[in-house]
Design a protein around this motif. Structure first.
Motif, PDB file in Angstrom:
ATOM      1  N   TRP A   5       0.755  -1.176  -0.136  1.00  0.00           N
ATOM      2  CA  TRP A   5      -0.011  -0.048  -0.005  1.00  0.00           C
ATOM      3  C   TRP A   5       0.858   1.304  -0.172  1.00  0.00           C
ATOM      4  O   TRP A   5       1.979   1.390   0.573  1.00  0.00           O
ATOM      5  CB  TRP A   5      -0.954  -0.222   1.101  1.00  0.00           C
ATOM      6  CG  TRP A   5      -0.482  -0.059   2.552  1.00  0.00           C
ATOM      7  CD1 TRP A   5      -0.094  -0.964   3.159  1.00  0.00           C
ATOM      8  CD2 TRP A   5      -0.347   0.884   3.323  1.00  0.00           C
ATOM      9  NE1 TRP A   5       0.351  -0.981   4.608  1.00  0.00           N
ATOM     10  CE2 TRP A   5       0.386   0.469   4.650  1.00  0.00           C
ATOM     11  CE3 TRP A   5      -0.532   2.444   3.165  1.00  0.00           C
ATOM     12  CZ2 TRP A   5       0.511   1.290   5.768  1.00  0.00           C
ATOM     13  CZ3 TRP A   5      -0.204   3.313   4.373  1.00  0.00           C
ATOM     14  CH2 TRP A   5       0.191   2.614   5.683  1.00  0.00           C
TER      15      TRP A   5
ATOM     16  N   ARG B 110       0.602   5.908   0.428  1.00  0.00           N
ATOM     17  CA  ARG B 110      -0.216   6.787   0.962  1.00  0.00           C
ATOM     18  C   ARG B 110       0.094   8.157   0.581  1.00  0.00           C
ATOM     19  O   ARG B 110       1.242   8.257  -0.060  1.00  0.00           O
ATOM     20  CB  ARG B 110      -0.350   6.643   2.589  1.00  0.00           C
ATOM     21  CG  ARG B 110       0.906   7.495   3.038  1.00  0.00           C
ATOM     22  CD  ARG B 110       2.227   6.507   3.260  1.00  0.00           C
ATOM     23  NE  ARG B 110       3.253   7.265   3.968  1.00  0.00           N
ATOM     24  CZ  ARG B 110       4.602   6.880   4.132  1.00  0.00           C
ATOM     25  NH1 ARG B 110       4.867   5.639   3.429  1.00  0.00           N
ATOM     26  NH2 ARG B 110       5.386   7.397   4.819  1.00  0.00           N
TER      27      ARG B 110
ATOM     28  N   ARG C 119      -3.891   3.577  -1.208  1.00  0.00           N
ATOM     29  CA  ARG C 119      -4.040   2.851  -2.402  1.00  0.00           C
ATOM     30  C   ARG C 119      -3.701   1.564  -1.980  1.00  0.00           C
ATOM     31  O   ARG C 119      -2.358   1.306  -1.898  1.00  0.00           O
ATOM     32  CB  ARG C 119      -3.684   3.543  -3.531  1.00  0.00           C
ATOM     33  CG  ARG C 119      -4.086   2.393  -4.669  1.00  0.00           C
ATOM     34  CD  ARG C 119      -3.553   2.904  -6.076  1.00  0.00           C
ATOM     35  NE  ARG C 119      -2.033   3.042  -6.020  1.00  0.00           N
ATOM     36  CZ  ARG C 119      -1.035   3.364  -7.184  1.00  0.00           C
ATOM     37  NH1 ARG C 119      -1.463   3.787  -8.007  1.00  0.00           N
ATOM     38  NH2 ARG C 119       0.086   3.409  -6.890  1.00  0.00           N
ATOM     39  N   VAL C 120      -4.363   0.488  -1.730  1.00  0.00           N
ATOM     40  CA  VAL C 120      -3.971  -0.824  -1.646  1.00  0.00           C
ATOM     41  C   VAL C 120      -3.982  -1.668  -2.884  1.00  0.00           C
ATOM     42  O   VAL C 120      -4.962  -1.786  -3.773  1.00  0.00           O
ATOM     43  CB  VAL C 120      -4.877  -1.581  -0.695  1.00  0.00           C
ATOM     44  CG1 VAL C 120      -4.660  -2.975  -0.471  1.00  0.00           C
ATOM     45  CG2 VAL C 120      -4.998  -1.004   0.716  1.00  0.00           C
TER      46      VAL C 120
ATOM     47  N   TRP D 187      -9.433   4.805   1.960  1.00  0.00           N
ATOM     48  CA  TRP D 187      -8.637   3.704   1.103  1.00  0.00           C
ATOM     49  C   TRP D 187      -9.517   2.924   0.096  1.00  0.00           C
ATOM     50  O   TRP D 187     -10.631   3.167  -0.095  1.00  0.00           O
ATOM     51  CB  TRP D 187      -8.220   2.584   2.136  1.00  0.00           C
ATOM     52  CG  TRP D 187      -9.228   1.817   2.857  1.00  0.00           C
ATOM     53  CD1 TRP D 187      -9.856   2.115   3.844  1.00  0.00           C
ATOM     54  CD2 TRP D 187      -9.816   0.402   2.430  1.00  0.00           C
ATOM     55  NE1 TRP D 187     -10.866   1.239   4.247  1.00  0.00           N
ATOM     56  CE2 TRP D 187     -10.554   0.150   3.311  1.00  0.00           C
ATOM     57  CE3 TRP D 187      -9.485  -0.372   1.250  1.00  0.00           C
ATOM     58  CZ2 TRP D 187     -11.413  -0.978   3.236  1.00  0.00           C
ATOM     59  CZ3 TRP D 187     -10.138  -1.487   1.190  1.00  0.00           C
ATOM     60  CH2 TRP D 187     -11.091  -1.702   1.983  1.00  0.00           C
TER      61      TRP D 187
END
Length: 378
Positions: A322, A324, A334-335, A366
């Motif tokens: 992920w 950030r 965002r994963v 997220w």
């Protein structure tokens, strides 16, 4: 002699998670959490904070800062592998006695490349001790100016390299912050003296295999940065407190306490998802990153420039990274997944980011995306 316990790789992953306080058991205090984890990587501020946050219950990032800057129960310094770590303050001196000279000696080529002579290296130890004794905590910029005035190398990376030297050799450590800038101070001014363990090498081995086991001697060598012969000696000195296990045909060691709780851990909940920060000890602490994914996906953890991305694990298996970005109202995350996540995994992911938001005292929004290479053979 009883038969050696045999474990699968995935069982070893679950035991490692528990040993690292990433399972059911969590820490309640900052210093105890750091000690139980062996140490916390600290070259990245978010990684330092989340390294404690994801292993504890009820703490906040402000509590971590308070423990380091006000209570001084934990301290930031160069240690294992010559990299920045957070350790309990009472452990700093004996760890430096064991590790400092060996880690500093590994930088001889870099020192020569920076134009730092042996005479400069010797002078800076006494010089900085005198400067900090006279002036108290100083920022890196102030120390660079002092080096320049004294005719010591200070340009480019010379000042941070020399600060690393003085820290590894027991003169200085990170101290208070001033207007958002880190300062360096004398270790003797910052933390009180405490008794060293009878055998620091054996103690370091016990700490490592308790926090990272099941693990190999090569893992311990990688994590500590010590030479092979010294890691063998340390392991041998700690063996009465450890137990040897066989993991898919490879000899590993873990603590006797972990062996006593083995059934509880292996029969506990499965499919447990955890979100880890950048440079997390679980990712960094082994000679080989064994995260049960193909190499082309494992490489996603390496962000380039020595950076290690934050990760998402399920039972110790890497399922996502992920990233950030800071927004006006918190963090946007965002994963990037390596597989489709189940509804249960998504629910756990939401709970993890809710907890991280509470810990950081910020809002986190997220989103999920699937890695283009997911499902492709290595």
């Amino acid at each position: 002699m009883p038969a050696k316990l045999t474990l699968t790789r995935r069982e070893a992953h679950r035991l490692r998670l528990h040993a690292q306080l990433l399972g059911v058991q969590r820490g309640a205090e900052v210093a105890d959490t750091v000690r139980s984890a062996g140490a916390i990587q600290a070259q990245d501020r978010l990684g330092e904070q989340l390294g404690i946050g994801v292993r504890s219950t009820g703490l906040s990032a402000a509590d971590v800062d308070h423990a380091r800057l006000a209570e001084r129960t934990v301290v930031r310094n160069w240690l294992m592998r010559g990299t920045l770590h957070l350790v309990p303050s009472e452990d700093l001196r004996w760890m430096l006695e064991l590790l400092g000279e060996a880690m500093d000696a590994k930088a001889l080529k870099r020192r020569a490349d920076l134009g730092i002579s042996d005479d400069d290296h010797a002078r800076v130890l006494a010089f900085l001790r005198e400067e900090l004794a006279a002036n108290g905590p100083m920022t890196r910029a102030e120390i660079g100016d002092a080096f320049r005035s004294a005719g010591l190398p200070s340009d480019g990376q010379a000042t941070p390299h020399l600060l690393r030297t003085t820290s590894l050799l027991g003169v200085s450590c990170f101290g208070p912050e001033r207007d958002g800038d880190a300062t360096h101070t004398l270790i003797d001014d910052w933390i009180p003296r405490s008794d060293a363990p009878p055998d620091p090498g054996a103690e370091l081995a016990r700490r490592y295999f308790t926090a990272y086991g099941p693990a190999t001697q090569s893992d311990f060598r990688w994590w500590s940065g010590l030479p092979a012969a010294e890691t063998r000696r340390c392991l041998q000195a700690a063996l009465e407190d450890l137990t040897e296990v066989d993991v898919d045909g490879q000899a590993m060691w873990m603590s006797q306490d972990a062996l006593d709780r083995l059934s509880d851990v292996l029969e506990g909940p499965h499919g447990v998802l955890r979100v880890l920060g950048p440079f997390d000890p679980y990712i960094v602490g082994y000679a080989k990153r064994d995260l049960d994914v193909p190499d082309h996906l494992l490489k996603r953890v390496n962000a380039g420039g020595g950076m290690l991305r934050p990760c998402v694990l399920i039972d110790g298996r890497l399922v996502a990274t992920w990233d950030r970005r800071r927004r006006a109202h918190g963090l946007s995350v965002r994963v990037t997944c390596f597989e489709e996540l189940s509804d249960d995994a998504r629910s756990q992911l939401e709970a993890e980011f809710d907890e991280i938001g509470r810990f950081l005292e910020t809002e986190i929004s997220w989103s999920l995306t699937l890695d283009p290479a997911a499902g492709r053979a290595g």
